[in-house]
Design a protein around this motif. Structure first.
Motif, PDB file in Angstrom:
ATOM      1  N   GLN A   7     -19.840  27.893  -9.456  1.00 50.64           N
ATOM      2  CA  GLN A   7     -20.162  28.962  -8.501  1.00 50.64           C
ATOM      3  C   GLN A   7     -20.542  30.237  -9.246  1.00 50.64           C
ATOM      4  O   GLN A   7     -21.510  30.895  -8.900  1.00 50.64           O
ATOM      5  CB  GLN A   7     -18.957  29.218  -7.583  1.00 50.64           C
ATOM      6  CG  GLN A   7     -19.194  30.297  -6.555  1.00 50.64           C
ATOM      7  CD  GLN A   7     -20.199  29.892  -5.499  1.00 50.64           C
ATOM      8  OE1 GLN A   7     -20.445  28.729  -5.253  1.00 50.64           O
ATOM      9  NE2 GLN A   7     -20.790  30.882  -4.859  1.00 50.64           N
ATOM     10  N   GLN A   8     -19.808  30.554 -10.285  1.00 48.74           N
ATOM     11  CA  GLN A   8     -20.093  31.758 -11.062  1.00 48.74           C
ATOM     12  C   GLN A   8     -21.459  31.647 -11.758  1.00 48.74           C
ATOM     13  O   GLN A   8     -22.218  32.609 -11.799  1.00 48.74           O
ATOM     14  CB  GLN A   8     -18.983  31.989 -12.088  1.00 48.74           C
ATOM     15  CG  GLN A   8     -19.039  33.351 -12.722  1.00 48.74           C
ATOM     16  CD  GLN A   8     -17.829  33.611 -13.601  1.00 48.74           C
ATOM     17  OE1 GLN A   8     -17.118  32.690 -13.997  1.00 48.74           O
ATOM     18  NE2 GLN A   8     -17.603  34.862 -13.897  1.00 48.74           N
ATOM     19  N   GLU A   9     -21.779  30.468 -12.264  1.00 48.22           N
ATOM     20  CA  GLU A   9     -23.078  30.257 -12.904  1.00 48.22           C
ATOM     21  C   GLU A   9     -24.215  30.389 -11.879  1.00 48.22           C
ATOM     22  O   GLU A   9     -25.264  30.954 -12.179  1.00 48.22           O
ATOM     23  CB  GLU A   9     -23.119  28.884 -13.586  1.00 48.22           C
ATOM     24  CG  GLU A   9     -24.333  28.659 -14.440  1.00 48.22           C
ATOM     25  CD  GLU A   9     -24.512  29.673 -15.563  1.00 48.22           C
ATOM     26  OE1 GLU A   9     -25.686  29.997 -15.847  1.00 48.22           O
ATOM     27  OE2 GLU A   9     -23.529  30.147 -16.145  1.00 48.22           O
TER      28      GLU A   9
ATOM     29  N   ALA B 255     -26.587  44.204 -14.160  1.00 51.21           N
ATOM     30  CA  ALA B 255     -27.208  42.875 -14.138  1.00 51.21           C
ATOM     31  C   ALA B 255     -27.659  42.469 -15.545  1.00 51.21           C
ATOM     32  O   ALA B 255     -27.503  41.306 -15.941  1.00 51.21           O
ATOM     33  CB  ALA B 255     -28.383  42.856 -13.172  1.00 51.21           C
ATOM     34  N   SER B 256     -28.195  43.406 -16.300  1.00 48.83           N
ATOM     35  CA  SER B 256     -28.643  43.101 -17.670  1.00 48.83           C
ATOM     36  C   SER B 256     -27.472  42.735 -18.570  1.00 48.83           C
ATOM     37  O   SER B 256     -27.582  41.848 -19.418  1.00 48.83           O
ATOM     38  CB  SER B 256     -29.401  44.288 -18.254  1.00 48.83           C
ATOM     39  OG  SER B 256     -30.591  44.497 -17.533  1.00 48.83           O
TER      40      SER B 256
ATOM     41  N   ASP C 195     -22.708  37.726 -20.109  1.00 47.07           N
ATOM     42  CA  ASP C 195     -21.863  37.099 -19.086  1.00 47.07           C
ATOM     43  C   ASP C 195     -20.714  37.971 -18.615  1.00 47.07           C
ATOM     44  O   ASP C 195     -19.813  37.493 -17.934  1.00 47.07           O
ATOM     45  CB  ASP C 195     -21.288  35.754 -19.566  1.00 47.07           C
ATOM     46  CG  ASP C 195     -22.340  34.690 -19.742  1.00 47.07           C
ATOM     47  OD1 ASP C 195     -23.387  34.792 -19.076  1.00 47.07           O
ATOM     48  OD2 ASP C 195     -22.118  33.763 -20.532  1.00 47.07           O
ATOM     49  N   LYS C 196     -20.699  39.250 -18.981  1.00 47.89           N
ATOM     50  CA  LYS C 196     -19.619  40.135 -18.537  1.00 47.89           C
ATOM     51  C   LYS C 196     -20.135  41.567 -18.504  1.00 47.89           C
ATOM     52  O   LYS C 196     -21.251  41.856 -18.925  1.00 47.89           O
ATOM     53  CB  LYS C 196     -18.407  40.026 -19.448  1.00 47.89           C
ATOM     54  CG  LYS C 196     -18.683  40.389 -20.886  1.00 47.89           C
ATOM     55  CD  LYS C 196     -17.464  40.183 -21.744  1.00 47.89           C
ATOM     56  CE  LYS C 196     -17.851  40.500 -23.191  1.00 47.89           C
ATOM     57  NZ  LYS C 196     -16.786  40.260 -24.097  1.00 47.89           N
TER      58      LYS C 196
ATOM     59  N   LEU D  48     -23.379  41.195  -7.790  1.00 48.89           N
ATOM     60  CA  LEU D  48     -22.671  41.679  -8.976  1.00 48.89           C
ATOM     61  C   LEU D  48     -21.177  41.784  -8.693  1.00 48.89           C
ATOM     62  O   LEU D  48     -20.350  41.360  -9.505  1.00 48.89           O
ATOM     63  CB  LEU D  48     -23.221  43.048  -9.407  1.00 48.89           C
ATOM     64  CG  LEU D  48     -24.619  43.053  -9.992  1.00 48.89           C
ATOM     65  CD1 LEU D  48     -25.172  44.473 -10.049  1.00 48.89           C
ATOM     66  CD2 LEU D  48     -24.642  42.411 -11.372  1.00 48.89           C
ATOM     67  N   LEU D  49     -20.852  42.303  -7.541  1.00 52.58           N
ATOM     68  CA  LEU D  49     -19.456  42.437  -7.149  1.00 52.58           C
ATOM     69  C   LEU D  49     -18.781  41.069  -7.049  1.00 52.58           C
ATOM     70  O   LEU D  49     -17.685  40.863  -7.565  1.00 52.58           O
ATOM     71  CB  LEU D  49     -19.386  43.177  -5.818  1.00 52.58           C
ATOM     72  CG  LEU D  49     -18.033  43.650  -5.332  1.00 52.58           C
ATOM     73  CD1 LEU D  49     -17.339  44.519  -6.355  1.00 52.58           C
ATOM     74  CD2 LEU D  49     -18.207  44.414  -4.029  1.00 52.58           C
ATOM     75  N   GLU D  50     -19.464  40.134  -6.425  1.00 53.56           N
ATOM     76  CA  GLU D  50     -18.914  38.780  -6.296  1.00 53.56           C
ATOM     77  C   GLU D  50     -18.713  38.143  -7.671  1.00 53.56           C
ATOM     78  O   GLU D  50     -17.686  37.529  -7.944  1.00 53.56           O
ATOM     79  CB  GLU D  50     -19.842  37.927  -5.432  1.00 53.56           C
ATOM     80  CG  GLU D  50     -19.286  36.554  -5.110  1.00 53.56           C
ATOM     81  CD  GLU D  50     -20.180  35.768  -4.163  1.00 53.56           C
ATOM     82  OE1 GLU D  50     -19.804  34.621  -3.861  1.00 53.56           O
ATOM     83  OE2 GLU D  50     -21.239  36.269  -3.745  1.00 53.56           O
ATOM     84  N   TYR D  51     -19.684  38.291  -8.551  1.00 57.51           N
ATOM     85  CA  TYR D  51     -19.593  37.733  -9.903  1.00 57.51           C
ATOM     86  C   TYR D  51     -18.386  38.311 -10.642  1.00 57.51           C
ATOM     87  O   TYR D  51     -17.607  37.573 -11.254  1.00 57.51           O
ATOM     88  CB  TYR D  51     -20.886  38.042 -10.667  1.00 57.51           C
ATOM     89  CG  TYR D  51     -20.920  37.447 -12.059  1.00 57.51           C
ATOM     90  CD1 TYR D  51     -21.393  36.159 -12.263  1.00 57.51           C
ATOM     91  CD2 TYR D  51     -20.489  38.165 -13.164  1.00 57.51           C
ATOM     92  CE1 TYR D  51     -21.431  35.602 -13.530  1.00 57.51           C
ATOM     93  CE2 TYR D  51     -20.521  37.619 -14.434  1.00 57.51           C
ATOM     94  CZ  TYR D  51     -20.994  36.339 -14.613  1.00 57.51           C
ATOM     95  OH  TYR D  51     -21.020  35.794 -15.871  1.00 57.51           O
ATOM     96  N   LEU D  52     -18.225  39.609 -10.571  1.00 58.33           N
ATOM     97  CA  LEU D  52     -17.118  40.257 -11.280  1.00 58.33           C
ATOM     98  C   LEU D  52     -15.767  39.892 -10.675  1.00 58.33           C
ATOM     99  O   LEU D  52     -14.782  39.747 -11.396  1.00 58.33           O
ATOM    100  CB  LEU D  52     -17.293  41.777 -11.273  1.00 58.33           C
ATOM    101  CG  LEU D  52     -18.480  42.279 -12.098  1.00 58.33           C
ATOM    102  CD1 LEU D  52     -18.649  43.775 -11.918  1.00 58.33           C
ATOM    103  CD2 LEU D  52     -18.320  41.917 -13.559  1.00 58.33           C
TER     104      LEU D  52
END
Length: 132
Positions: free
Chosen positions: A8-10, A65-66, A72-73, A123-127
């Motif tokens: 999901q994160q990928e 995003a960059s 990846d962080k 971005l928020l979801e990823y973090l």
């Protein structure tokens, strides 16, 4: 992390990278509208004009995003999460009043605004996935 969370994160990361490229293309399409908007919506009592506010948001979101694209962080993840939660694109007074008050005009800029906000949410979801 479980394999499902990593997948999901990928997927979210791929969407972030895709939106990053899409923002560049959409921005190119807004140039004509941007000139008209700078005339039609001059800054009144605000510190920044509508287009300057959009530029500030763009720089922040593209920066995050960059970082995700390359490492990846995000550095200072907790601070980034807090900022992303509070920086709702349509909560910026000039952007919100323009978006809801321009009667179906300026479709390209409005598309750009929606894309910016969607990038913010991804971005928020990823973090938030990373912080668990």
């Amino acid at each position: 992390m479980t394999k499902a969370i990593l997948n999901q994160q990928e997927l979210i990361k791929r969407n972030i990278i895709q939106l990053l490229a899409q923002l560049t293309n959409t921005y190119q399409n807004t140039r004509g509208e941007g000139q008209e908007i700078s005339i039609q919506f001059p800054p009144e009592d605000e510190e920044f004009s509508l287009l300057e506010e959009l530029e500030l948001l763009t720089v922040n979101l593209r920066g995050y995003a960059s970082q995700i694209q390359s490492t990846d962080k995000i550095v200072n993840q907790a601070q980034a999460i807090e900022q992303l939660q509070t920086m709702g694109v349509l909560n910026v007074p000039q952007i919100g009043s323009f978006y809801f008050g321009s009667n179906g005009n300026y479709k390209q800029i409005k598309s750009y605004i929606r894309t910016l906000d969607y990038l913010r949410l991804l971005l928020l979801e990823y973090l938030q996935f990373q912080s668990h």
